[in-house]
Design a protein around this motif. Sequence first.
Motif, short mmCIF file in Angstrom:
data_model
loop_
_atom_site.label_atom_id
_atom_site.label_comp_id
_atom_site.label_asym_id
_atom_site.label_seq_id
_atom_site.Cartn_x
_atom_site.Cartn_y
_atom_site.Cartn_z
N TYR A 1 6.39 15.68 105.87
CA TYR A 1 5.21 16.55 105.87
C TYR A 1 3.93 15.73 105.86
O TYR A 1 2.94 16.09 106.51
N CYS A 2 3.93 14.61 105.13
CA CYS A 2 2.76 13.72 105.11
C CYS A 2 2.55 13.09 106.49
O CYS A 2 1.42 13.00 106.98
N ASN A 3 3.64 12.64 107.11
CA ASN A 3 3.54 12.07 108.46
C ASN A 3 3.02 13.11 109.45
O ASN A 3 2.20 12.81 110.32
N TYR A 4 3.52 14.32 109.30
CA TYR A 4 3.10 15.42 110.18
C TYR A 4 1.60 15.67 110.03
O TYR A 4 0.87 15.84 111.02
N ALA A 5 1.11 15.63 108.78
CA ALA A 5 -0.32 15.81 108.53
C ALA A 5 -1.13 14.69 109.17
O ALA A 5 -2.18 14.93 109.79
N ALA A 6 -0.65 13.45 109.05
CA ALA A 6 -1.36 12.31 109.63
C ALA A 6 -1.36 12.36 111.15
O ALA A 6 -2.39 12.13 111.80
N LEU A 7 -0.20 12.67 111.74
CA LEU A 7 -0.08 12.68 113.20
C LEU A 7 -0.90 13.80 113.83
O LEU A 7 -1.59 13.59 114.83
N TYR B 1 5.73 15.10 120.54
CA TYR B 1 5.74 16.35 119.79
C TYR B 1 6.66 16.14 118.59
O TYR B 1 7.81 15.72 118.74
N VAL B 2 6.16 16.43 117.37
CA VAL B 2 6.94 16.14 116.17
C VAL B 2 7.23 17.41 115.36
O VAL B 2 6.43 18.34 115.33
N LYS C 1 -3.50 15.16 112.59
CA LYS C 1 -4.91 14.81 112.43
C LYS C 1 -5.35 13.83 113.52
O LYS C 1 -6.52 13.83 113.94
N MET C 2 -4.43 13.02 114.01
CA MET C 2 -4.71 12.09 115.11
C MET C 2 -4.72 12.79 116.46
O MET C 2 -5.07 12.18 117.47
N GLY C 3 -4.28 14.04 116.49
CA GLY C 3 -4.24 14.78 117.75
C GLY C 3 -2.86 14.99 118.33
O GLY C 3 -2.71 15.59 119.40
N VAL C 4 -1.82 14.48 117.65
CA VAL C 4 -0.44 14.66 118.12
C VAL C 4 -0.03 16.12 117.96
O VAL C 4 -0.37 16.77 116.98
N SER C 5 0.71 16.62 118.93
CA SER C 5 1.19 18.00 118.88
C SER C 5 2.44 18.11 118.01
O SER C 5 3.20 17.15 117.86
N GLY C 6 2.66 19.30 117.46
CA GLY C 6 3.85 19.52 116.65
C GLY C 6 3.87 20.91 116.06
O GLY C 6 2.95 21.70 116.23
N SER C 7 4.97 21.21 115.36
CA SER C 7 5.12 22.47 114.65
C SER C 7 6.16 22.25 113.58
O SER C 7 6.88 21.25 113.59
N CYS D 1 10.68 14.84 118.71
CA CYS D 1 11.43 14.16 117.65
C CYS D 1 10.95 14.62 116.28
O CYS D 1 10.02 15.40 116.15
N GLY D 2 11.60 14.12 115.23
CA GLY D 2 11.19 14.41 113.88
C GLY D 2 9.89 13.70 113.53
O GLY D 2 9.44 12.81 114.25
N ALA D 3 9.32 14.11 112.40
CA ALA D 3 8.07 13.50 111.95
C ALA D 3 8.36 12.32 111.03
O ALA D 3 7.84 12.23 109.92
N GLY D 4 9.23 11.43 111.51
CA GLY D 4 9.47 10.19 110.80
C GLY D 4 8.30 9.25 110.99
O GLY D 4 7.19 9.66 111.33
N PHE D 5 8.55 7.97 110.83
CA PHE D 5 7.45 7.02 110.97
C PHE D 5 7.65 6.07 112.14
O PHE D 5 6.87 6.06 113.09
N GLU D 6 8.70 5.27 112.11
CA GLU D 6 8.84 4.21 113.11
C GLU D 6 8.98 4.73 114.54
O GLU D 6 8.31 4.25 115.45
#
Length: 325
Positions: free
Chosen positions: A272-278, A261-262, A280-286, A243-248
Amino acid sequence: MKILYALQGTGNGHIARANELIPKFKQVAEVDVFVSGNNTQLPLDGFYKQNKGLSLFYSKKGGLDYKKIVVKNSLTQFSRAILNFPIQEYDLIINDYEPITAYAAKWHGKKIIGLSHQAAIFYENVPKPPGKHPVSKLIFKKYAPTDISYGFHFQKYHDDIFYPILRQQIKQLQTVTGSYFLVYLPSFNDVVLQKILTQIPEVHWLIFSPFKKNPERYLNVSFYPIDQELFFKKLAAAQGVLCGAGFEFPAEVLYLKKMLYVIPIKGQFEQYCNYAALTKMGVSGSEDLNVSKIRNWIDSQKIITVDFEDESEKIIEKVFINNPL
């Protein structure tokens, strides 16, 4: 006390949060609800007033469509809505990143409290993307100014930041681990998603698309129109979510202990801020639909454990008790 709860109607997260918070606010005050923007797939419960406001629109490949944003938004109409809004009828304005009431309150000197995910972004310890992004930051800060702000985020970066507000439907889901992966990327065109995900044929992808009116299947990719009941049913049995790097929604996926995966929407500073936070928590993404990275994520079977405490009572206390009129 008569309060106005105003929220942004671009994206589903604001609507999902409002459906949980508004009944709680109505227990302590008389509440009117106002929505601006009309780019969402979720319904808002109960009666509310709506204005076209300012909406975001997306290109076919996961980014903002700046031409459509300019063409479909009217600054004249937006300015008129600010000047004509009956803001003086209310004792307090609670604002979830909604610009019309934010500027109307400023114009008339009315007290306005921000209560949004966006309010959490600029706290000092909240992860930010690399680079300065001066234009994006300026727009983000000036979009819906408030006097006092409380935020929501994935972690407790500050005392004035709350954990995500989870929908009751999410909390009540009976989950299992199925053999398919659910996809919700409305900023991408269906053709693009199909082209990329058919390159990973070992996985069955279930895509919920705002562009489909009927279910369709092509090879290992199934498309479904937006249907909240079906969405929850498929989410409950999904092995993971793309999904997207939204919040909820990412917060809900983490709560359900699903693989996540975001992909941030190109050009959207908040994502982009959410992506950085996620990450950093260990969530995968690109930052794009990268086949090899998505395949590595599938092989990893990685699930991030979180504990989102219900902070509804703390929110009521912060908003109403700590801010007397």
